[in-house]
Design an enzyme around this catalytic site. Structure first.
Site, PDB file in Angstrom:
ATOM      1  N   ASP A  33      59.075  27.690  19.999  1.00  0.00           N
ATOM      2  CA  ASP A  33      59.174  26.970  18.917  1.00  0.00           C
ATOM      3  C   ASP A  33      57.678  25.726  19.224  1.00  0.00           C
ATOM      4  O   ASP A  33      56.824  26.625  20.177  1.00  0.00           O
ATOM      5  CB  ASP A  33      60.232  25.643  20.256  1.00  0.00           C
ATOM      6  CG  ASP A  33      60.431  24.731  19.836  1.00  0.00           C
ATOM      7  OD1 ASP A  33      60.521  24.544  18.774  1.00  0.00           O
ATOM      8  OD2 ASP A  33      59.541  23.387  20.594  1.00  0.00           O
ATOM      9  N   ASP A  64      57.090  22.029  17.727  1.00  0.00           N
ATOM     10  CA  ASP A  64      57.193  20.529  18.063  1.00  0.00           C
ATOM     11  C   ASP A  64      57.235  19.965  19.014  1.00  0.00           C
ATOM     12  O   ASP A  64      58.617  21.033  19.592  1.00  0.00           O
ATOM     13  CB  ASP A  64      57.852  19.634  17.038  1.00  0.00           C
ATOM     14  CG  ASP A  64      57.279  19.569  15.915  1.00  0.00           C
ATOM     15  OD1 ASP A  64      56.664  19.344  15.716  1.00  0.00           O
ATOM     16  OD2 ASP A  64      57.803  20.484  14.993  1.00  0.00           O
ATOM     17  N   SER A  76      60.703  27.745  14.175  1.00  0.00           N
ATOM     18  CA  SER A  76      61.359  25.885  14.081  1.00  0.00           C
ATOM     19  C   SER A  76      62.517  25.427  13.379  1.00  0.00           C
ATOM     20  O   SER A  76      63.246  25.505  12.452  1.00  0.00           O
ATOM     21  CB  SER A  76      60.234  24.776  12.848  1.00  0.00           C
ATOM     22  OG  SER A  76      60.177  23.589  13.021  1.00  0.00           O
TER      23      SER A  76
END
Length: 272
Positions: A11, A13, A44
């Site tokens: 991932d 963020d 994302s």
């Protein structure tokens, strides 16, 4: 760790970076995994930027990447619809990059509605499906158009259903609230979710890496998206505590992740 891992899905963020800064250990860990010959892919749920933009950001932060090293929920949805239902006319609650992504796959995005009085019912006869995404330009007009289309039978898709997006200083609302509002108002349920934790994004990611699920590790900061997706796919899972989820959240889980990391540097001792 006794189970060999050939590929890692990260991932972004809250896992690799937060805002414009790499998180502790991220650059070092990913460089070392590359040196060891591991496959690396970044995923994302946020369709606000293109894959080129994400790759450029990673490279700027010290993690060299190309567009093909990144997949987004918008890319997955566009690819899926282009191959299964390219005829659909889509109304998008989302920002311009998502519209561009959908159109780049040959899909039709309908966004030329004129509503001089927002209290009026809008004619949405040209909409076959509503697409919901993270949209910082959301207003009543967009919500009304989506509502009118859904109650008249339009299909209901979303890039992602995250409740909030981690940002420096605190999280901000994401697509989950928009989906919940439309479901509540219309009595409809979301038909297709493209991003994590859906099987669609898993298939695209594993195909890109060229590895089997049991030789792959999903690394992320969210239990309800990153870790759930990895578990459902049969991957090893590692939660990093640099983003949304906490140790208290892990303790409340019936099936916790395989590993819990303070930061990504701790990943290296697991894969030696």
């Amino acid at each position: 760790m006794t189970q060999p891992v050939d590929g890692f899905i990260f991932d972004l963020d809250g896992t690799v970076y937060l805002g414009d800064k790499a998180l502790p250990g991220a650059v070092e860990a990913i460089h070392e995994l590359h040196r060891r010959g591991k496959g690396i892919l970044f995923v994302s749920n946020k369709p606000l930027q293109t894959r080129d933009d994400y790759a450029a950001k990673l490279t700027h932060l010290g993690i060299p990447a190309k567009a093909e090293d990144v997949i987004t929920s918008g890319f997955v949805l566009a690819q899926h619809l282009a191959s299964t239902e390219p005829h659909l006319r889509l109304y998008v609650i989302g920002e311009q990059n998502l519209r561009n992504e959908l159109r780049s796959h040959g899909l039709t995005v309908v966004d030329d509605f004129i509503d001089q009085d927002q209290r009026q019912v809008i004619s949405v006869t040209g909409v076959d499906a509503v697409v919901v995404a993270f949209d910082r330009t959301l207003d009543y007009r967009k919500l009304n158009i989506a509502y009118q289309a859904l109650i008249k039978g339009a299909r209901f898709f979303a890039t992602n259903a995250d409740k909030a997006c981690p940002m420096p200083g605190g999280a901000i609302p994401d697509a989950g609230g928009i989906i919940a509002a439309l479901e509540h108002m219309t009595g409809r349920k979301l038909e297709l979710l493209a991003g994590k934790p859906s099987a669609l994004v898993v298939r695209v990611a594993l195909d890109r890496l060229g590895v089997l699920p049991n030789r792959c590790m999903m690394v992320g900061d969210r239990l309800e998206t990153d870790i759930r997706m990895g578990q459902q796919a049969g991957m090893l899972t590692a939660l990093t505590l640099t983003g949304a989820s906490t140790r208290e959240d892990v303790r409340a889980m019936h099936t916790p992740p395989d590993f819990v990391l303070s930061n990504l540097k701790e990943l290296l001792r697991l894969t030696e």
